[in-house]
Design a protein around this motif. Structure first.
Motif: not given
Length: 279
Positions: A58-72
């Motif tokens: 889940p750490i990878s998944l949550i990190a990916a969600d964080f990045v997606y929101n900032l980059r988009s």
């Protein structure tokens, strides 16, 4: 009533993910996922640091969600800087310092394409905003061991990697390492030194690090803070999380505040309002 701009909403969502990420990392770190084992040298009383558990998926998944929101969110901000007819054509530029200059003869094709993207991304942006975007471009230098990744470059690298594969997390180090042991007289020690001040050692030790202790040391333990990081490979290094995400969110909000005065007004679509607030 004006809608909240989407690039503001995405910052709030990213902050929520960052909170969850910190909780997940803390829970894993508190499980003490490492130990020391005797190294069995002939003449040296040595021990090696070994990690015993991976960070949970889940750490990878949550990190990916964080990045997606900032980059988009940065892309949403960029669409607010251009006329409505240009919205589908622009992306927030994260390239390199000097990307706005003409290409050198024989330049790598990727760099030449990024120069072209910069021109198309910024063609309809106000000059004042273009100057700000220039100041945000990463240094035009290759990453070297020990160097700190530019926060937007790290964000872009993570975003690109997440599109194609699971984020590779590494956890091969401990911060603020302290060695605890008991001598033959029964006295407890904290290394380095015997002050008992647990803040004296701020070393970072890699997985497999070797510790040399006096002969006869017993009940040897190692304590410290496990490092969780995203690995970009030998050419790009790695970015420790959540630290790099704290920096990214701060940089994001600062960028929004700088660029808000130059958005195109009179738009009300996808949550982008005629007026804006801070991220």
């Amino acid at each position: 009533m004006d809608l909240v701009p989407s690039y503001i909403l995405k910052a709030g969502r990213a902050e929520h993910h960052l909170h969850d990420l910190k909780l997940a990392i803390t829970k894993w770190a508190d499980s003490h996922p490492y130990e020391v084992r005797p190294a069995h040298h002939r003449k040296i009383n040595a021990y090696r640091l070994r990690f015993t558990a991976n960070p949970p998926p889940p750490i990878s998944l949550i990190a990916a969600d964080f990045v997606y929101n900032l980059r988009s969110g940065l892309d949403h901000l960029m669409t607010a800087l251009v006329p409505a007819t240009e919205r589908s054509k622009v992306y927030f530029p994260i390239y390199f310092q000097g990307v706005w200059e003409d290409a050198d003869p024989g330049e790598h094709e990727k760099r030449t394409k990024e120069r072209g993207r910069w021109k198309s991304d910024t063609a309809k942006v106000r000059p004042e905003a273009v100057a700000i975007l220039k100041s945000l471009q990463p240094p035009d230098v290759a990453w070297k061991a020990g160097h700190t990744l530019h926060v937007f470059r790290a964000l872009n690298l993570i975003s690109n990697k997440d599109r194609h594969q699971k984020l590779p997390l590494v956890f091969t180090a401990l911060r603020s390492v302290r060695m605890l042991w008991v001598d033959t007289q029964g006295t407890r020690h904290i290394e380095p030194g015997d002050t008992g001040d647990v803040s004296v050692d701020q070393a970072v030790c890699q997985d497999g690090a070797e510790f040399h202790l006096p002969k006869g040391a017993m009940d040897v333990q190692v304590v410290g803070g496990p490092v969780v990081a995203i690995d970009f490979g030998p050419e790009q290094g790695n970015a420790p999380i959540p630290e790099v995400f704290d920096l990214a969110l701060s940089a994001y909000r600062e960028t929004v505040n700088k660029l808000v005065p130059y958005i195109h007004r009179g738009r009300r679509r996808h949550g982008v309002a005629p007026s804006s607030g801070t991220a």
